[in-house]
Structures are given as structure tokens and as C-alpha cells.
Motif scaffolding. Sequence first.
Motif, mmCIF file in Angstrom:
data_model
loop_
_atom_site.group_PDB
_atom_site.id
_atom_site.type_symbol
_atom_site.label_atom_id
_atom_site.label_comp_id
_atom_site.label_asym_id
_atom_site.label_seq_id
_atom_site.Cartn_x
_atom_site.Cartn_y
_atom_site.Cartn_z
ATOM 1 N N HIS A 177 45.983 37.557 34.540
ATOM 2 C CA HIS A 177 44.750 37.651 34.908
ATOM 3 C C HIS A 177 44.526 37.632 36.583
ATOM 4 C CE1 HIS A 177 43.859 33.160 35.833
ATOM 5 N NE2 HIS A 177 44.770 33.056 34.831
ATOM 6 N N GLN A 178 45.554 36.775 37.115
ATOM 7 C CA GLN A 178 45.252 36.406 38.694
ATOM 8 C C GLN A 178 45.887 38.121 39.367
ATOM 9 O OE1 GLN A 178 47.628 34.953 36.426
ATOM 10 N NE2 GLN A 178 48.075 33.055 37.269
ATOM 11 N N LEU A 179 46.635 38.565 38.846
ATOM 12 C CA LEU A 179 47.025 40.045 39.236
ATOM 13 C C LEU A 179 45.840 40.982 39.034
ATOM 14 C CD1 LEU A 179 48.864 41.983 40.501
ATOM 15 C CD2 LEU A 179 49.971 42.539 38.602
ATOM 16 N N ILE A 180 45.433 40.999 37.937
ATOM 17 C CA ILE A 180 44.380 41.898 37.510
ATOM 18 C C ILE A 180 42.971 41.797 38.372
ATOM 19 C CG2 ILE A 180 43.031 40.865 35.494
ATOM 20 C CD1 ILE A 180 44.302 44.640 35.938
ATOM 21 N N ARG A 181 42.902 40.407 38.739
ATOM 22 C CA ARG A 181 41.678 39.990 39.703
ATOM 23 C C ARG A 181 42.000 40.899 40.891
ATOM 24 N NH1 ARG A 181 39.395 34.116 41.081
ATOM 25 N NH2 ARG A 181 40.271 33.819 38.903
#
Length: 159
Positions: free
Chosen positions: A134-138
Motif C-alpha cells: 500500500h505504501q508504493l501504490i500510494r
Amino acid sequence: MNITLVTVGKIKEKFFKDAIAEYSKRLTRYCKLNIIEVQDEKTPDNASLKDEQIIKDKEGEGILRYLKDNMYVVALDLKGKMLSSEELSGFIKDLEVRGDSNTAFIIGGSLGLSTSVLNRANYTVCFSKMTFPHQLIRVVLLEQIYRGYRIMKGEPYHK
């Protein structure tokens, strides 16, 4: 345009925080951005399907608390529609033209989004068939929103 990102989990790594801060700063020229982090629930090893559903439902309740009735909700989901950068740009422009000036993008936790959140969504988008943290997709979402505005305004950036 008011864009709200409602995301499950906090960002821990400095390099992700730096990238998010950079794209958030760049977006101030185009929209008002608000990022809301909802507590993620710990998933035990060997969690049953029922346990996973309970976790998704708890995270979903946290997400739904921040969604206002007047928001156009876009959920990131593997079953959503895949868009090119140009199509996302056009989608955002269409929202503005229609007067949907309060838009929320939802990023779920490691188990995905609850049925209640998906039912609340007006639209679902899939960035890839691959799974990303989720950190990267943000970071990817913020970059694509920024790219979309640059495309919309005819400004150099998109190649």
C-alpha cells in the motif's frame, strides 16, 4: 478540486514519505489534497477466511467513517477498470466538469477492501494485476494524479 486519499496503514519508510511529500507538494498547483490514514488490522499467520473477512470489515468501517455523502468515491481494486494515464486524466477532468469536486481515492490494506467499501464506491480502478504494498501504490497513485493534471493542462511532463 478536493482530492482525499483514504488509505489503510501508515507509511514507515522515509523514501516513501519523501516521494509522497514531493507529489503532494506538486499537486498543490492543481487541487487541494488531503491524506487520511486508517489503522490497519494485524492479520495473524494462518488466518481463516472468516478472520480475514472480519479484518477487512474493521478496516472498511474505518474507511467509511471518512467518506462524506457528497464524495465521488474511487476504490483501487484488482477487479476495477484499468486506465491509461491519458484516460485517468480525462476521468479526473470529467469529474471536475460534472461538478464532482470532492473525490476520494481508497487504498485498502493487504487483504483488499471490504464489500461495504466496494459497494460505496462510485468507480473502481485497477493499476495492475500485480500486487503492490500500500505504501508504493500510494506513491504511484499520487504520481498518476499529478501526471493526469499535467496532461489535462497540456504541460510538459508526460511522455
